[in-house]
Design a protein around this motif. Structure first.
Motif, PDB file in Angstrom:
ATOM      1  N   ARG A  81       1.454  -1.420  -7.258  1.00 14.37           N
ATOM      2  CA  ARG A  81       1.245  -1.977  -6.158  1.00 14.37           C
ATOM      3  C   ARG A  81       2.452  -2.069  -5.148  1.00 14.37           C
ATOM      4  N   ASP A  82       3.010  -0.737  -4.950  1.00 15.26           N
ATOM      5  CA  ASP A  82       4.183  -0.591  -3.993  1.00 15.26           C
ATOM      6  C   ASP A  82       3.245   0.134  -2.784  1.00 15.26           C
ATOM      7  N   TRP A  83       2.935  -1.033  -2.133  1.00 16.49           N
ATOM      8  CA  TRP A  83       2.222  -0.459  -0.717  1.00 16.49           C
ATOM      9  C   TRP A  83       3.194   0.105   0.251  1.00 16.49           C
ATOM     10  N   PRO A  84       4.357  -0.458   0.544  1.00 20.64           N
ATOM     11  CA  PRO A  84       5.187   0.548   1.382  1.00 20.64           C
ATOM     12  C   PRO A  84       5.360   1.798   1.001  1.00 20.64           C
ATOM     13  N   TRP A  87       1.966   3.801   1.657  1.00 18.19           N
ATOM     14  CA  TRP A  87       2.033   4.109   2.950  1.00 18.19           C
ATOM     15  C   TRP A  87       2.702   5.187   3.331  1.00 18.19           C
ATOM     16  N   ARG A 123      -0.250   1.962  10.023  1.00 11.42           N
ATOM     17  CA  ARG A 123       0.358   1.166   8.863  1.00 11.42           C
ATOM     18  C   ARG A 123       0.069  -0.148   8.824  1.00 11.42           C
ATOM     19  N   ARG A 124      -0.080  -0.803   9.577  1.00  6.55           N
ATOM     20  CA  ARG A 124      -0.465  -2.454   9.770  1.00  6.55           C
ATOM     21  C   ARG A 124      -1.823  -2.461   9.046  1.00  6.55           C
ATOM     22  N   VAL A 141      -3.527  -0.293   7.185  1.00  9.91           N
ATOM     23  CA  VAL A 141      -3.739  -0.041   5.930  1.00  9.91           C
ATOM     24  C   VAL A 141      -2.982  -1.238   5.038  1.00  9.91           C
ATOM     25  N   LEU A 142      -1.975  -1.621   5.548  1.00 12.05           N
ATOM     26  CA  LEU A 142      -1.147  -2.577   4.635  1.00 12.05           C
ATOM     27  C   LEU A 142      -2.108  -3.921   4.636  1.00 12.05           C
ATOM     28  N   ASP A 143      -2.717  -4.306   5.727  1.00 15.75           N
ATOM     29  CA  ASP A 143      -3.729  -5.307   5.709  1.00 15.75           C
ATOM     30  C   ASP A 143      -4.937  -5.212   4.849  1.00 15.75           C
ATOM     31  N   LEU A 172      -4.846  -3.316   2.109  1.00 19.26           N
ATOM     32  CA  LEU A 172      -4.459  -3.431   0.681  1.00 19.26           C
ATOM     33  C   LEU A 172      -4.127  -5.010   0.379  1.00 19.26           C
ATOM     34  N   GLU A 173      -3.577  -5.525   1.238  1.00 22.64           N
ATOM     35  CA  GLU A 173      -3.417  -7.132   0.876  1.00 22.64           C
ATOM     36  C   GLU A 173      -4.802  -7.834   0.993  1.00 22.64           C
TER      37      GLU A 173
END
Length: 200
Positions: A12-15, A18, A44-45, A47-49, A51-52
């Motif tokens: 779960r290494d989201w950075p 990305w 980036r924002r 995709v991370l949103d 995943l969260e």
């Protein structure tokens, strides 16, 4: 590549994930290395949103309605945007217009594109065959786009006409204000396109 991306997802290494998605976009996207910094920042924002938001979802095997559920959630609520007066005013306007309190159609469309990008990259790496956004559609807008836009007031048009240096500039202002023409439509306009008797 497959093992590396799989380890990143499992940790779960989201950075880190990305970073792979960005490299995929730069290598395979239509603009290659020319993709803008602003586009990368937004993707980036979003995709991370995603995943969260999908913390409880199996990323490699999302449930059948995961994509549609994501869009429904965006239509009904905003995520963690920083509060500001403009966003609050826009949300109030959408509610008054009979839309949901969530994001606008165009904002959801960009987030949907980010989700599709993520899964294009994951399939490219060979870690999944899932395509949760493949059949997701936003549906047709309830109102025509021109009815949703803020129109120039008569005072705005008068001010624009005062700044017109020649009659051609004035014609452009009037065609935009009264006929709603776009620039490329103005450039192609010919006398044969006008029906002066009917005012069309």
């Amino acid at each position: 590549l497959r093992l590396q991306v799989l380890k990143t997802v499992q940790a779960r290494d989201w950075p880190g994930l990305w970073s792979f998605v960005e490299a995929y976009l730069r290598a395979t996207g239509s603009k290659k290395q020319g993709v803008s910094a602003e586009t990368l920042r937004k993707y980036r924002r979003y995709v991370l949103d995603l995943l969260e938001l999908w913390a409880g979802e199996n990323l490699l095997r999302p449930h059948r309605n995961a994509g549609n559920d994501y869009v429904l959630r965006l239509q009904s609520e905003r995520l963690h945007d920083p509060p500001n007066h403009r966003a609050a005013a826009e949300a109030a306007e959408r509610v008054r217009e009979g839309e949901g309190p969530g994001y606008s159609r165009s904002a959801i469309s960009v987030r949907l594109a980010a989700g599709k990008l993520l899964y294009h990259a994951l399939r490219y790496a060979g870690v999944t065959d899932a395509n949760p956004f493949e059949h997701v559609r936003l549906g047709s807008a309830d109102r025509a786009p021109e009815d949703k836009r803020k129109h120039y007031t008569a005072a705005h048009v008068k001010r624009l006409l005062r700044t017109a240096d020649d009659p051609a500039d004035a014609v452009i202002v009037l065609l935009g204000a009264h006929a709603g023409l776009r620039i490329h439509e103005m450039a192609r306009l010919r006398w044969g396109h006008l029906n002066l008797l009917e005012g069309e």
